[in-house]
Design a protein around this motif. Structure first.
Motif, mmCIF file in Angstrom:
data_model
loop_
_atom_site.group_PDB
_atom_site.id
_atom_site.type_symbol
_atom_site.label_atom_id
_atom_site.label_comp_id
_atom_site.label_asym_id
_atom_site.label_seq_id
_atom_site.Cartn_x
_atom_site.Cartn_y
_atom_site.Cartn_z
ATOM 1 N N ASN A 3 13.899 19.249 0.965
ATOM 2 C CA ASN A 3 14.165 19.186 -0.456
ATOM 3 C C ASN A 3 12.846 19.038 -1.200
ATOM 4 O O ASN A 3 12.132 18.056 -1.026
ATOM 5 N N MET A 4 12.512 20.002 -2.043
ATOM 6 C CA MET A 4 11.238 19.963 -2.760
ATOM 7 C C MET A 4 11.195 18.826 -3.773
ATOM 8 O O MET A 4 10.142 18.337 -4.100
ATOM 9 N N SER A 5 12.343 18.401 -4.277
ATOM 10 C CA SER A 5 12.324 17.303 -5.235
ATOM 11 C C SER A 5 11.944 15.983 -4.552
ATOM 12 O O SER A 5 11.499 15.048 -5.205
ATOM 13 N N GLY A 6 12.110 15.917 -3.209
ATOM 14 C CA GLY A 6 11.719 14.724 -2.460
ATOM 15 C C GLY A 6 10.217 14.600 -2.311
ATOM 16 O O GLY A 6 9.694 13.540 -1.982
ATOM 17 N N LEU A 7 9.518 15.710 -2.539
ATOM 18 C CA LEU A 7 8.059 15.685 -2.412
ATOM 19 C C LEU A 7 7.417 15.416 -3.770
ATOM 20 O O LEU A 7 6.561 16.136 -4.227
ATOM 21 N N ASP A 8 7.822 14.369 -4.405
ATOM 22 C CA ASP A 8 7.285 14.043 -5.708
ATOM 23 C C ASP A 8 6.023 13.194 -5.554
ATOM 24 O O ASP A 8 5.405 13.144 -4.496
ATOM 25 N N LEU A 9 5.674 12.539 -6.572
ATOM 26 C CA LEU A 9 4.439 11.756 -6.576
ATOM 27 C C LEU A 9 4.480 10.521 -5.686
ATOM 28 O O LEU A 9 3.433 9.953 -5.371
ATOM 29 N N MET A 10 5.651 10.110 -5.243
ATOM 30 C CA MET A 10 5.739 8.913 -4.397
ATOM 31 C C MET A 10 4.984 9.081 -3.089
ATOM 32 O O MET A 10 4.380 8.136 -2.588
ATOM 33 N N VAL A 11 5.004 10.282 -2.536
ATOM 34 C CA VAL A 11 4.277 10.535 -1.287
ATOM 35 C C VAL A 11 2.779 10.391 -1.526
ATOM 36 O O VAL A 11 2.063 9.761 -0.738
ATOM 37 N N THR A 42 -9.266 1.069 10.268
ATOM 38 C CA THR A 42 -9.318 2.468 9.855
ATOM 39 C C THR A 42 -8.362 3.314 10.688
ATOM 40 O O THR A 42 -7.635 4.163 10.158
ATOM 41 N N THR A 43 -8.337 3.066 11.985
ATOM 42 C CA THR A 43 -7.435 3.801 12.867
ATOM 43 C C THR A 43 -5.979 3.547 12.503
ATOM 44 O O THR A 43 -5.162 4.485 12.468
ATOM 45 N N MET A 44 -5.641 2.309 12.221
ATOM 46 C CA MET A 44 -4.261 1.996 11.831
ATOM 47 C C MET A 44 -3.896 2.649 10.494
ATOM 48 O O MET A 44 -2.765 3.124 10.314
ATOM 49 N N GLY A 45 -4.816 2.691 9.552
ATOM 50 C CA GLY A 45 -4.564 3.360 8.274
ATOM 51 C C GLY A 45 -4.311 4.848 8.465
ATOM 52 O O GLY A 45 -3.409 5.425 7.846
ATOM 53 N N ILE A 46 -5.087 5.476 9.342
ATOM 54 C CA ILE A 46 -4.886 6.896 9.620
ATOM 55 C C ILE A 46 -3.543 7.122 10.297
ATOM 56 O O ILE A 46 -2.814 8.064 9.956
ATOM 57 N N ILE A 47 -3.181 6.262 11.239
ATOM 58 C CA ILE A 47 -1.898 6.407 11.934
ATOM 59 C C ILE A 47 -0.741 6.253 10.955
ATOM 60 O O ILE A 47 0.218 7.033 10.979
ATOM 61 N N PHE A 48 -0.787 5.267 10.062
ATOM 62 C CA PHE A 48 0.282 5.082 9.076
ATOM 63 C C PHE A 48 0.392 6.301 8.157
ATOM 64 O O PHE A 48 1.487 6.756 7.831
ATOM 65 N N GLY A 49 -0.752 6.825 7.730
ATOM 66 C CA GLY A 49 -0.733 8.020 6.881
ATOM 67 C C GLY A 49 -0.158 9.226 7.595
ATOM 68 O O GLY A 49 0.633 9.983 7.020
ATOM 69 N N LEU A 50 -0.517 9.396 8.852
ATOM 70 C CA LEU A 50 0.016 10.518 9.615
ATOM 71 C C LEU A 50 1.510 10.387 9.862
ATOM 72 O O LEU A 50 2.230 11.387 9.888
ATOM 73 N N LEU A 51 1.996 9.160 10.032
ATOM 74 C CA LEU A 51 3.437 8.957 10.210
ATOM 75 C C LEU A 51 4.213 9.349 8.952
ATOM 76 O O LEU A 51 5.310 9.905 9.043
ATOM 77 N N ILE A 52 3.647 9.054 7.794
ATOM 78 C CA ILE A 52 4.303 9.448 6.545
ATOM 79 C C ILE A 52 4.323 10.966 6.410
ATOM 80 O O ILE A 52 5.348 11.570 6.085
ATOM 81 N N VAL A 53 3.200 11.607 6.694
ATOM 82 C CA VAL A 53 3.119 13.062 6.584
ATOM 83 C C VAL A 53 4.000 13.725 7.639
ATOM 84 O O VAL A 53 4.621 14.761 7.382
ATOM 85 N N LEU A 54 4.090 13.142 8.810
ATOM 86 C CA LEU A 54 4.879 13.712 9.901
ATOM 87 C C LEU A 54 6.353 13.839 9.528
ATOM 88 O O LEU A 54 7.018 14.817 9.895
#
Length: 70
Positions: A3-11, A42-54
């Motif tokens: 859903n494209m509306s789910g990809l709003d500014l919150m991400v 730094t590694t944990m921040g990258i992992i959390f970010g990748l989990l959101i993008v995944l």
């Protein structure tokens, strides 16, 4: 479904918050002479970010799969 509306500014705000939080923690660790922990935060921040993008990448692939399924 994807859903494209789910990809709003919150991400973007979530990823920016993780980046800012990681940067602030790293700066505090450097100032308190605990610089050996900077790599781990730094590694944990990258992992959390990748989990959101995944999550969004998986939704995208599911949408593509359903579009090409006959």
């Amino acid at each position: 479904m994807f859903n494209m509306s789910g990809l709003d500014l919150m991400v973007i705000f979530k990823l920016a918050g993780i980046g800012l939080g990681t940067t602030l923690i790293n700066q505090l660790l450097k100032k308190t002479d605990a610089g050996e922990w900077v790599f781990y935060t730094t590694t944990m921040g990258i992992i959390f970010g990748l989990l959101i993008v995944l999550q969004y990448v998986l939704q995208f692939f599911e949408a593509v799969q359903t579009m090409f399924t006959f």
